[in-house]
Design a protein around this motif. Sequence first.
Motif, mmCIF file in Angstrom:
data_model
loop_
_atom_site.group_PDB
_atom_site.id
_atom_site.type_symbol
_atom_site.label_atom_id
_atom_site.label_comp_id
_atom_site.label_asym_id
_atom_site.label_seq_id
_atom_site.Cartn_x
_atom_site.Cartn_y
_atom_site.Cartn_z
ATOM 1 N N ALA A 35 0.828 -1.214 0.000
ATOM 2 C CA ALA A 35 0.000 0.000 0.000
ATOM 3 C C ALA A 35 0.859 1.260 0.000
ATOM 4 O O ALA A 35 0.447 2.308 -0.496
ATOM 5 C CB ALA A 35 -0.934 -0.009 1.197
ATOM 6 N N LYS A 36 2.060 1.139 0.574
ATOM 7 C CA LYS A 36 2.981 2.287 0.653
ATOM 8 C C LYS A 36 4.110 2.186 -0.373
ATOM 9 O O LYS A 36 5.006 3.031 -0.369
ATOM 10 C CB LYS A 36 3.573 2.389 2.059
ATOM 11 C CG LYS A 36 2.549 2.670 3.141
ATOM 12 C CD LYS A 36 3.234 2.787 4.506
ATOM 13 C CE LYS A 36 2.215 3.105 5.594
ATOM 14 N NZ LYS A 36 2.868 3.201 6.937
ATOM 15 N N ASN A 37 4.084 1.164 -1.204
ATOM 16 C CA ASN A 37 5.168 0.938 -2.176
ATOM 17 C C ASN A 37 6.537 0.968 -1.486
ATOM 18 O O ASN A 37 7.489 1.592 -1.984
ATOM 19 C CB ASN A 37 5.125 1.984 -3.301
ATOM 20 C CG ASN A 37 3.924 1.806 -4.205
ATOM 21 O OD1 ASN A 37 3.433 0.692 -4.405
ATOM 22 N ND2 ASN A 37 3.426 2.889 -4.761
ATOM 23 N N THR A 38 6.626 0.299 -0.372
ATOM 24 C CA THR A 38 7.835 0.335 0.451
ATOM 25 C C THR A 38 8.320 -1.074 0.747
ATOM 26 O O THR A 38 7.508 -1.974 0.998
ATOM 27 C CB THR A 38 7.559 1.080 1.765
ATOM 28 O OG1 THR A 38 7.162 2.425 1.468
ATOM 29 C CG2 THR A 38 8.801 1.117 2.644
ATOM 30 N N VAL A 39 9.635 -1.234 0.700
ATOM 31 C CA VAL A 39 10.265 -2.499 1.057
ATOM 32 C C VAL A 39 11.204 -2.239 2.233
ATOM 33 O O VAL A 39 11.803 -1.165 2.337
ATOM 34 C CB VAL A 39 11.028 -3.099 -0.142
ATOM 35 C CG1 VAL A 39 12.182 -2.209 -0.587
ATOM 36 C CG2 VAL A 39 11.514 -4.502 0.159
ATOM 37 N N TYR A 40 11.283 -3.228 3.117
ATOM 38 C CA TYR A 40 12.113 -3.130 4.309
ATOM 39 C C TYR A 40 13.128 -4.263 4.328
ATOM 40 O O TYR A 40 12.901 -5.328 3.745
ATOM 41 C CB TYR A 40 11.252 -3.210 5.575
ATOM 42 C CG TYR A 40 10.138 -2.200 5.629
ATOM 43 C CD1 TYR A 40 8.849 -2.548 5.216
ATOM 44 C CD2 TYR A 40 10.353 -0.908 6.083
ATOM 45 C CE1 TYR A 40 7.809 -1.635 5.257
ATOM 46 C CE2 TYR A 40 9.318 0.019 6.125
ATOM 47 C CZ TYR A 40 8.057 -0.352 5.715
ATOM 48 O OH TYR A 40 7.037 0.571 5.751
ATOM 49 N N LEU A 41 14.222 -4.033 5.032
ATOM 50 C CA LEU A 41 15.181 -5.095 5.281
ATOM 51 C C LEU A 41 15.560 -5.030 6.758
ATOM 52 O O LEU A 41 16.235 -4.090 7.186
ATOM 53 C CB LEU A 41 16.428 -4.941 4.404
ATOM 54 C CG LEU A 41 17.428 -6.092 4.516
ATOM 55 C CD1 LEU A 41 16.823 -7.380 3.925
ATOM 56 C CD2 LEU A 41 18.736 -5.757 3.799
ATOM 57 N N GLN A 42 15.076 -6.000 7.509
ATOM 58 C CA GLN A 42 15.431 -6.105 8.922
ATOM 59 C C GLN A 42 16.708 -6.924 9.013
ATOM 60 O O GLN A 42 16.740 -8.073 8.563
ATOM 61 C CB GLN A 42 14.314 -6.777 9.717
ATOM 62 C CG GLN A 42 14.624 -6.966 11.193
ATOM 63 C CD GLN A 42 14.750 -5.651 11.944
ATOM 64 O OE1 GLN A 42 13.948 -4.748 11.755
ATOM 65 N NE2 GLN A 42 15.762 -5.555 12.796
#
Length: 119
Positions: free
Chosen positions: A73-80
């Motif tokens: 929905a936010k066009n966001t990718v994360y890397l933990q």
Amino acid sequence: VQLQASGGGLVQPGGSLRLSCAASGRIFSINAMNWYRQAPGKQRELVAYSNSGGSTTYADSVKGRFAISRDNAKNTVYLQMNSLKPEDTAVYYCNAYVRSGSGVLTNYWGQGTQVTVSS
């Protein structure tokens, strides 16, 4: 389309960081969103891959320590990134395959964010 990465920094061995990358602009849909890294004197390598269906893959060197996730929905990718090691030190780049309204699929890169693991 622009990819804006953030979250890098200096952390001690064993520590954690969370990288974020937000895509903005004329986006109809996003297929794969990935993280790469490049250490000094080395080639850029794929760290983690995620597709629009939720499948993920990881480089052997980070399996069990890193986790990629997306907020579509936010066009966001994360890397933990957990249990960081000095060998994780690199510039981390986000990468995305974006489809335009006309159906054209284009590969985009973010600007890179420095991660340094050192005591």
